[in-house]
Scaffold this motif. Structure first.
Motif, short mmCIF file in Angstrom:
data_model
loop_
_atom_site.label_atom_id
_atom_site.label_comp_id
_atom_site.label_asym_id
_atom_site.label_seq_id
_atom_site.Cartn_x
_atom_site.Cartn_y
_atom_site.Cartn_z
N MET A 199 2.50 6.06 -7.25
CA MET A 199 1.47 6.87 -7.90
C MET A 199 1.91 8.33 -8.01
O MET A 199 1.55 9.02 -8.96
N ALA A 200 2.73 8.77 -7.06
CA ALA A 200 3.25 10.14 -7.13
C ALA A 200 4.23 10.31 -8.28
O ALA A 200 4.43 11.42 -8.77
N ARG B 265 0.84 -1.20 0.00
CA ARG B 265 0.00 0.00 0.00
C ARG B 265 0.88 1.26 0.00
O ARG B 265 0.65 2.19 -0.78
N GLU B 266 1.90 1.27 0.87
CA GLU B 266 2.82 2.41 0.93
C GLU B 266 3.60 2.58 -0.38
O GLU B 266 3.74 3.68 -0.89
N ALA C 69 3.33 3.23 -11.37
CA ALA C 69 2.38 2.71 -10.38
C ALA C 69 1.79 1.38 -10.84
O ALA C 69 1.60 0.46 -10.05
N ARG D 36 2.06 -2.09 -8.86
CA ARG D 36 0.84 -2.83 -8.53
C ARG D 36 0.92 -4.27 -9.03
O ARG D 36 0.58 -5.21 -8.31
N LEU E 232 2.78 1.58 -3.30
CA LEU E 232 1.88 1.99 -4.38
C LEU E 232 1.58 3.49 -4.30
O LEU E 232 1.54 4.18 -5.33
N GLN E 233 1.42 4.00 -3.08
CA GLN E 233 1.17 5.45 -2.93
C GLN E 233 2.37 6.25 -3.44
O GLN E 233 2.21 7.26 -4.12
N GLN E 234 3.57 5.79 -3.10
CA GLN E 234 4.77 6.48 -3.56
C GLN E 234 4.90 6.39 -5.08
O GLN E 234 5.30 7.34 -5.75
#
Length: 148
Positions: free
Chosen positions: A59-60, A52-53, A66, A70, A55-57
């Motif tokens: 996506m930025a 989750r972490e 991303a 994933r 993926l958030q990074q």
């Protein structure tokens, strides 16, 4: 006069170690499989949180990156879920086996001497060590029980 010599050759050969399934052995195997299932479950939880972490990074940094992250996370999760399912199935198989069944445990190696005239088909049969509750019960070589 020509001296006739017998040619001997030493070869390495795998030796199957088999366990005779007793109630004690069955409990030990099931306990070990439960431990491995718990470990894989913990790995899945860690992967979920870390994924989750990550993926958030990712996506930025952009959509394509991303997507790669994933996919990598999904592949890792699938691998562990498959492993956990295999362990469940193995545990169920062991629980359903009758006591006294011989089950493959591991393979070790030995050195065997072969010479002209040996029956190769018997050599290929190899050796087995039969263990019951941690004690060697029997050794079989070339398909025959070796008497001690």
């Amino acid at each position: 006069m020509i001296e006739e010599r017998t040619i001997l050759l030493e070869i390495r050969q795998p030796v199957a170690v088999k366990l005779i399934l007793t109630e004690t052995t069955k409990q030990q195997i099931v306990q070990e499989q439960r431990r491995q299932i718990d470990q894989v479950t913990n790995e899945l939880e860690q992967l979920e949180n870390q994924g989750r972490e990550a993926l958030q990074q990712a996506m930025a940094q952009g959509g394509e990156f991303a997507q790669q992250v994933r996919q990598q996370i999904e592949n890792e999760k699938n691998t562990r879920e498959q492993r956990r399912e295999e362990l469940f199935q193995q545990m169920q198989q062991i629980q359903q086996m009758e006591l006294g069944t011989e089950i493959q445990n591991m393979t070790v190696e030995t050195v065997v001497t072969v010479k002209p005239g040996d029956d190769w088909t018997k050599v290929l049969l190899g050796s087995e060590i039969i263990v019951r509750d941690g004690i060697v019960q029997e050794i079989r070589q070339n398909g025959q029980k070796i008497e001690g």
